[in-house]
Every structure is written in structure tokens, then in C-alpha cells.
Design a protein around this motif. Structure first.
Motif, PDB file in Angstrom:
ATOM      1  N   ALA A  61     -11.309   0.964  -4.217  1.00 52.72           N
ATOM      2  CA  ALA A  61     -10.683   0.329  -3.055  1.00 52.72           C
ATOM      3  C   ALA A  61      -9.308   0.922  -2.784  1.00 52.72           C
ATOM      4  O   ALA A  61      -8.909   1.102  -1.625  1.00 52.72           O
ATOM      5  CB  ALA A  61     -10.573  -1.175  -3.275  1.00 52.72           C
ATOM      6  N   SER A  62      -8.573   1.243  -3.838  1.00 53.97           N
ATOM      7  CA  SER A  62      -7.239   1.817  -3.679  1.00 53.97           C
ATOM      8  C   SER A  62      -7.304   3.190  -3.029  1.00 53.97           C
ATOM      9  O   SER A  62      -6.490   3.523  -2.156  1.00 53.97           O
ATOM     10  CB  SER A  62      -6.550   1.905  -5.043  1.00 53.97           C
ATOM     11  OG  SER A  62      -5.253   2.442  -4.933  1.00 53.97           O
ATOM     12  N   LEU A  63      -8.267   4.011  -3.425  1.00 55.18           N
ATOM     13  CA  LEU A  63      -8.422   5.342  -2.820  1.00 55.18           C
ATOM     14  C   LEU A  63      -8.701   5.237  -1.325  1.00 55.18           C
ATOM     15  O   LEU A  63      -8.090   5.938  -0.510  1.00 55.18           O
ATOM     16  CB  LEU A  63      -9.553   6.100  -3.497  1.00 55.18           C
ATOM     17  CG  LEU A  63      -9.318   6.689  -4.887  1.00 55.18           C
ATOM     18  CD1 LEU A  63     -10.590   7.363  -5.367  1.00 55.18           C
ATOM     19  CD2 LEU A  63      -8.174   7.695  -4.856  1.00 55.18           C
ATOM     20  N   LYS A 268       1.111   2.320  -2.365  1.00 53.85           N
ATOM     21  CA  LYS A 268       1.800   1.221  -3.040  1.00 53.85           C
ATOM     22  C   LYS A 268       1.173  -0.123  -2.679  1.00 53.85           C
ATOM     23  O   LYS A 268       0.968  -0.975  -3.549  1.00 53.85           O
ATOM     24  CB  LYS A 268       3.290   1.239  -2.699  1.00 53.85           C
ATOM     25  CG  LYS A 268       4.064   2.383  -3.328  1.00 53.85           C
ATOM     26  CD  LYS A 268       5.524   2.376  -2.934  1.00 53.85           C
ATOM     27  CE  LYS A 268       6.258   1.182  -3.520  1.00 53.85           C
ATOM     28  NZ  LYS A 268       7.709   1.233  -3.236  1.00 53.85           N
ATOM     29  N   ARG A 269       0.852  -0.300  -1.413  1.00 50.29           N
ATOM     30  CA  ARG A 269       0.213  -1.554  -0.995  1.00 50.29           C
ATOM     31  C   ARG A 269      -1.162  -1.714  -1.639  1.00 50.29           C
ATOM     32  O   ARG A 269      -1.638  -2.837  -1.833  1.00 50.29           O
ATOM     33  CB  ARG A 269       0.096  -1.605   0.533  1.00 50.29           C
ATOM     34  CG  ARG A 269       1.419  -1.795   1.262  1.00 50.29           C
ATOM     35  CD  ARG A 269       1.197  -2.192   2.706  1.00 50.29           C
ATOM     36  NE  ARG A 269       0.516  -1.174   3.476  1.00 50.29           N
ATOM     37  CZ  ARG A 269       1.122  -0.205   4.164  1.00 50.29           C
ATOM     38  NH1 ARG A 269       2.460  -0.128   4.163  1.00 50.29           N
ATOM     39  NH2 ARG A 269       0.422   0.673   4.857  1.00 50.29           N
ATOM     40  N   ALA A 270      -1.785  -0.583  -1.962  1.00 53.77           N
ATOM     41  CA  ALA A 270      -3.133  -0.615  -2.543  1.00 53.77           C
ATOM     42  C   ALA A 270      -3.099  -0.667  -4.069  1.00 53.77           C
ATOM     43  O   ALA A 270      -4.141  -0.501  -4.713  1.00 53.77           O
ATOM     44  CB  ALA A 270      -3.918   0.609  -2.085  1.00 53.77           C
ATOM     45  N   GLY A 271      -1.921  -0.874  -4.642  1.00 56.72           N
ATOM     46  CA  GLY A 271      -1.834  -1.042  -6.089  1.00 56.72           C
ATOM     47  C   GLY A 271      -1.491   0.193  -6.878  1.00 56.72           C
ATOM     48  O   GLY A 271      -1.487   0.156  -8.118  1.00 56.72           O
ATOM     49  N   ALA A 272      -1.189   1.300  -6.207  1.00 59.28           N
ATOM     50  CA  ALA A 272      -0.818   2.526  -6.913  1.00 59.28           C
ATOM     51  C   ALA A 272       0.666   2.497  -7.282  1.00 59.28           C
ATOM     52  O   ALA A 272       1.463   1.767  -6.689  1.00 59.28           O
ATOM     53  CB  ALA A 272      -1.123   3.747  -6.058  1.00 59.28           C
ATOM     54  N   THR A 273       1.024   3.324  -8.250  1.00 56.98           N
ATOM     55  CA  THR A 273       2.414   3.451  -8.689  1.00 56.98           C
ATOM     56  C   THR A 273       2.920   4.840  -8.376  1.00 56.98           C
ATOM     57  O   THR A 273       2.242   5.835  -8.674  1.00 56.98           O
ATOM     58  CB  THR A 273       2.523   3.208 -10.208  1.00 56.98           C
ATOM     59  OG1 THR A 273       2.019   1.912 -10.518  1.00 56.98           O
ATOM     60  CG2 THR A 273       3.959   3.327 -10.685  1.00 56.98           C
ATOM     61  N   SER A 286       6.259  16.557  -1.690  1.00 60.71           N
ATOM     62  CA  SER A 286       5.256  16.164  -2.674  1.00 60.71           C
ATOM     63  C   SER A 286       5.728  14.990  -3.517  1.00 60.71           C
ATOM     64  O   SER A 286       6.929  14.750  -3.672  1.00 60.71           O
ATOM     65  CB  SER A 286       4.939  17.343  -3.609  1.00 60.71           C
ATOM     66  OG  SER A 286       4.592  18.502  -2.896  1.00 60.71           O
ATOM     67  N   ALA A 287       4.764  14.266  -4.079  1.00 59.42           N
ATOM     68  CA  ALA A 287       5.026  13.210  -5.051  1.00 59.42           C
ATOM     69  C   ALA A 287       3.790  13.085  -5.925  1.00 59.42           C
ATOM     70  O   ALA A 287       2.701  13.551  -5.571  1.00 59.42           O
ATOM     71  CB  ALA A 287       5.330  11.883  -4.353  1.00 59.42           C
ATOM     72  N   VAL A 288       3.969  12.456  -7.085  1.00 61.37           N
ATOM     73  CA  VAL A 288       2.853  12.221  -8.002  1.00 61.37           C
ATOM     74  C   VAL A 288       2.632  10.719  -8.105  1.00 61.37           C
ATOM     75  O   VAL A 288       3.581   9.949  -8.271  1.00 61.37           O
ATOM     76  CB  VAL A 288       3.114  12.832  -9.381  1.00 61.37           C
ATOM     77  CG1 VAL A 288       1.930  12.562 -10.318  1.00 61.37           C
ATOM     78  CG2 VAL A 288       3.353  14.338  -9.268  1.00 61.37           C
ATOM     79  N   VAL A 289       1.364  10.309  -8.009  1.00 56.09           N
ATOM     80  CA  VAL A 289       0.993   8.904  -7.903  1.00 56.09           C
ATOM     81  C   VAL A 289      -0.048   8.567  -8.965  1.00 56.09           C
ATOM     82  O   VAL A 289      -0.904   9.393  -9.298  1.00 56.09           O
ATOM     83  CB  VAL A 289       0.424   8.614  -6.496  1.00 56.09           C
ATOM     84  CG1 VAL A 289      -0.121   7.206  -6.395  1.00 56.09           C
ATOM     85  CG2 VAL A 289       1.485   8.865  -5.436  1.00 56.09           C
ATOM     86  N   SER A 290       0.010   7.337  -9.498  1.00 54.90           N
ATOM     87  CA  SER A 290      -1.010   6.846 -10.415  1.00 54.90           C
ATOM     88  C   SER A 290      -1.766   5.708  -9.736  1.00 54.90           C
ATOM     89  O   SER A 290      -1.175   4.688  -9.366  1.00 54.90           O
ATOM     90  CB  SER A 290      -0.370   6.341 -11.710  1.00 54.90           C
ATOM     91  OG  SER A 290      -1.360   5.820 -12.579  1.00 54.90           O
ATOM     92  N   PHE A 291      -3.077   5.893  -9.563  1.00 54.93           N
ATOM     93  CA  PHE A 291      -3.925   4.875  -8.950  1.00 54.93           C
ATOM     94  C   PHE A 291      -4.453   3.916 -10.021  1.00 54.93           C
ATOM     95  O   PHE A 291      -4.458   4.249 -11.211  1.00 54.93           O
ATOM     96  CB  PHE A 291      -5.084   5.537  -8.207  1.00 54.93           C
ATOM     97  CG  PHE A 291      -4.676   6.255  -6.963  1.00 54.93           C
ATOM     98  CD1 PHE A 291      -4.583   5.575  -5.753  1.00 54.93           C
ATOM     99  CD2 PHE A 291      -4.369   7.615  -6.987  1.00 54.93           C
ATOM    100  CE1 PHE A 291      -4.197   6.230  -4.589  1.00 54.93           C
ATOM    101  CE2 PHE A 291      -3.988   8.280  -5.828  1.00 54.93           C
ATOM    102  CZ  PHE A 291      -3.893   7.574  -4.627  1.00 54.93           C
TER     103      PHE A 291
END
Length: 304
Positions: A61-63, A268-273, A286-291
Motif C-alpha cells: 500500500a505504501s508503494l 511520509k504520509r504512506a508510512g515511509a521514513t 536525490s534522497a534515500v527512503v525506507s518503506f
């Protein structure tokens, strides 16, 4: 089969420099394959993500909330040649295709190490071409419910699962092509790139021996970056000394979006950091994200 197959894995390495010291330049041979292209299309090249079953639905769902797109129906399947059971779902986003797996059993070796992979027009021909290019066959071809699969390893410890379908697939072409982020050591960089170019019939877009270290979390250093494109998609070969601050080296794929700021807000709204603050280098932000489920990805957009 795998609802989405083939993975392309790269493991650490490299040489960085600071100040006036220059990076060692490794000779790289151009692609010399005389065989026909085995690629089907970049929309069939998937990033494989293994998450705990309890995180599976939240991850998918986050993706979709971040990148848009659709999903296949979730299923419980066996995707290995030995006994196993996993949740499996394909996530088709405009920025790249993801295969999500939530194993209910232990994961048979060497599955789970691969990251991105390729659909091929002929699996037997692909295996022969990979061997001729210097790859090892880690898992010989095996049948799945709708096709065949195999896992190969490029020089430098880069694992790829190749797959073929009995019935042709029809996925919408991507709006942007994702980038495999491959970390290799200077000892194996030339061998990896030569082997990979030979198989993919790709071409080197750029070979920057003093790329800005901020791209790998080392703002006071430089490193070598080789960008490659082929009918299989894009790859960034990052040649480093392995002295990488977290989360660099953990991100498997870079996703191009139209607006980085807007996409990060959705994530962020979808729960990623957001693991790294946005930075600008090589004409991209660029940025690096953790889902959810701890899938780490790089996201970038053209710099304004």
C-alpha cells in the motif's frame, strides 16, 4: 514462477579519494556480444523485495500511495525449486515494477539475495549467453506454474534471476526507467562491467572517476560511478572502498519521479521514513527512503 522475476544484486566495494588524490581508473571493455538482444522490456525488469508477512500489505500500500500504479492479486505460491511458501504480489508503478514476497517458510538458499532481475525472450539462450559472458549459474533452470527461472551470478558477486513466461505478458511501458544501484569493489569492477555489458549489449553512458561522494554519504570524498543503459534498463555501478555510512549500499534501486519534494511528502504520509535529507548532484535531486517492511530505495528527480 515469480509474479515478478529476476533480480539483480550487487555487493559492496570501491575506492574513494579526498583532496587532490585521483581515483584509480580501471579499463572497461565495451560490449562485444554478437548475440541478439534477449531483453523483453524494462517494465518487465523487477526489483524483488522480501518483507515479513505481517508487513506485506502495509508495504504494498505504501508503494502505490507513493508512486501510483496498480497491483496484481495477492497469492500464496511456491517460487523456488524446493519446498517453500510465500505471499506474492506484483506492484506495477509508473516508475518501476516491484515483486513483493512475504515468506511463510524459511527462504531456500540462494533466494532472497537477488535484488533486481530480467525477463528474457529465451531462457536457454540467456543461460548460454550469461555463461559465455563469464557468469556462473547458481540455480539451474526450473519450472514454475507459468514459466521457467534460473539464477546466475556475475563477477563480483552480483546475482540475477532470469525468467521466461509460457504466455507473453503485456505491461504498460514505464514513464521513467528505474536504476539498479550496484556496489562493487575496484578489484572486480572491470570484470563485472565487461560481463554485464556483453550479456545486455548495453553501453556506457558515463564513467566518472571523481563522482561526488555525497551520492554515497561521503561528502568530503570522491568515488567512481559508471552509468549503463541497455534494453534491460539502467544501472549505476558504484565502485567504492566499502566504507559506507548507513543506509548507502542498502538501497537496491533508484526511482526517478517528476518532483522529489512531492513524492517524499507522499511517502511520509504512506508510512515511509526519509533516511537522508535531499541533496543535489549530477543534475539530480536525490534522497534515500525506507518503506514499511524495511525496503530501502533511492528516489530522485531532475534538479531544477
Amino acid at each position: 514462477m515469480w509474479i515478478a522475476k529476476v533480480r539483480f544484486l550487487a555487493v559492496a566495494g570501491g575506492v574513494l579519494t579526498t583532496g587532490a588524490t585521483s581515483s584509480p581508473v580501471l579499463p572497461i571493455a565495451s560490449a562485444a556480444s554478437q548475440t541478439r538482444s534477449l531483453a523483453v522490456g524494462s517494465q518487465y525488469d523487477t526489483t524483488h523485495v522480501y518483507v515479513a508477512p505481517e508487513s506485506f500489505d502495509r508495504f504494498v500500500a505504501s508503494l502505490v500511495a507513493t508512486f501510483g500504479g496498480t497491483t496484481s492479486k495477492r497469492a500464496v505460491v511456491t517460487v523456488t525449486p524446493t519446498a517453500s511458501s510465500t505471499l506474492s504480489q506484483l506492484v506495477l508503478t509508473p516508475a518501476g515494477t516491484i515483486s513483493a514476497f512475504g515468506f511463510r517458510t524459511s527462504i531456500p538458499y540462494p533466494f532472497g539475495a537477488e535484488r533486481t532481475g530480467y525477463m528474457v525472450t529465451d531462457l536457454d539462450a540467456a543461460i548460454s549467453a550469461a555463461r559465455a559472458a563469464g557468469a556462473d549459474v547458481l540455480v539451474t533452470p526450473f519450472n514454475d506454474p507459468i514459466g521457467r527461472d534460473a539464477i546466475i551470478q556475475w563477477p563480483g558477486g552480483v546475482n540475477t534471476q532470469l525468467y521466461w513466461h509460457t504466455k507473453p505478458l503485456s505491461y504498460t511501458p514505464l514513464e521513467t526507467i528505474p536504476e539498479n544501484r550496484v556496489y562493487v569493489s575496484p578489484d572486480r569492477a572491470e570484470a563485472f562491467v565487461h560481463s554485464y555489458l556483453t550479456f545486455t549489449r548495453g553501453r556506457i553512458i558515463s564513467d566518472e572517476t571523481r563522482a561526488p561522494g555525497v551520492e554515497i554519504g561521503r561528502p568530503n570524498a570522491t568515488y567512481r560511478r559508471v552509468r549503463i543503459e541497455s534494453a534491460f534498463g539502467k544501472s549505476a555501478v558504484l565502485v567504492t572502498d566499502g566504507h559506507l555510512p548507513y543506509p548507502y549500499g542498502r538501497e537496491t534501486t533508484g526511482y526517478e519521479v517528476g518532483n522529489l519534494t512531492e513524492t517524499l511528502a507522499k511517502a511520509k504520509r504512506a508510512g515511509a521514513t526519509i533516511l537522508t535529507a535531499p541533496y543535489t548532484a549530477d543534475k539530480r535531486s536525490s534522497a534515500v527512503v525506507s518503506f514499511p517492511g524495511v525496503y530501502i530505495a533511492e528516489i530522485h528527480s531532475p534538479a531544477e
